[in-house]
Design a protein around this motif. Sequence first.
Motif: not given
Length: 385
Positions: A186-189, A305-308, A365-367, A372-375
Amino acid sequence: MQRPVAGNEDWGANWSREGFADQSVRQVVRVTGGGSQLRIRLSNAYGATPLRIAGASVGRSAGEAQVWPGSVRDVSFGGGRSATIKPGRDLVSDAVELRTSPLEKLTITLYFADPTGPATFHRYTTATSYRASGRHLGDSDPGAFKESTNAWYFLSGVEVSGVEVSGAASAPRGTVVVFGDSLVDGTGATDGADDRFTDKLSERLIAARRPLDVVNAGIAGNRILNDSPCFGDKALDRFRRDVLDRPGVRSVIIHLGANDIGAPEMGDPCMGAAPRVSAAQIIDAHKKLIRAAHARGVKAVGATILPMKGALFPLYSERGEKVRNTVNHWIRTSGAYDSVLDSARALADPRDAALPRPGYVFRDGLHPDEAGAHAVASAVEIDQL
């Protein structure tokens, strides 16, 4: 659960190194499923000495460290009000009669009369834990709980069972475990807002009336191939404890590999050893997790793996991007996983798939942020769980 480690500017202060003595610790958690009974799971996985729990209680959260009056219940262990947990072991409490609703927040209060020594804990949460001097298990008023951190201590799970609060009969429920790194953790939440992608997934399952509850088994910074001092045991080693040994597990969603790829660029001593890894090594590790899940009759869902590239700290490299693309192609096309959560595409900028979509990421810029979490949660094929 993680080994004790000192706090810092990025992760905040914590009490894991010092532990507790003649103190009460109140931790706020949100359950995903409702029921008529619950148990708490405590862990001394990284303790060097026996851990004595001198008392425990559970109640309905009324916000921060406050508890709804009349809702506090004592927790027992094998019929007793106290218990001792051996080093390296877990303990599950007796069932507590307390009706809970889906997505309800509870307070779990533990009292430690004797010094605990360094505490097995979870370093980063979007929740807040509170500490008070002395025994305050039954306090509904939060006044004694004057200190707080954003970590959890010794508490590794809340297990809900029985009939939901409505009293209506329901289908047997199962568990989906989401296993991985900071995308899961949950980093970014937003602190206290329960807007991680696993929270969004829980809400989606409830709205669709699916008999599945969600366990978040993410550790920020975690890797699939290597341990680290601050970011937990490698996923290959913790998979059984954190996924397969959970009650009622039906499926597991796995997002891992980003930190294995990025560790050599970070230069973070908290990572420990940071060897360059190949796509073949990461894929082979994923195959081992899939085999372990299938051996227990658990469906395995692979998350790309998410965009880095957008990270505002050293993580991205051209070599690493080639590894990420190779691993993601394998997850999407190999058929090794029972289903695929394409979190990379859910978060990617349509103009450059190496970058995150504008508006979908936190300030690092990452999490993912809440959008984004909803997506990501919306991209889960819930029929495959």
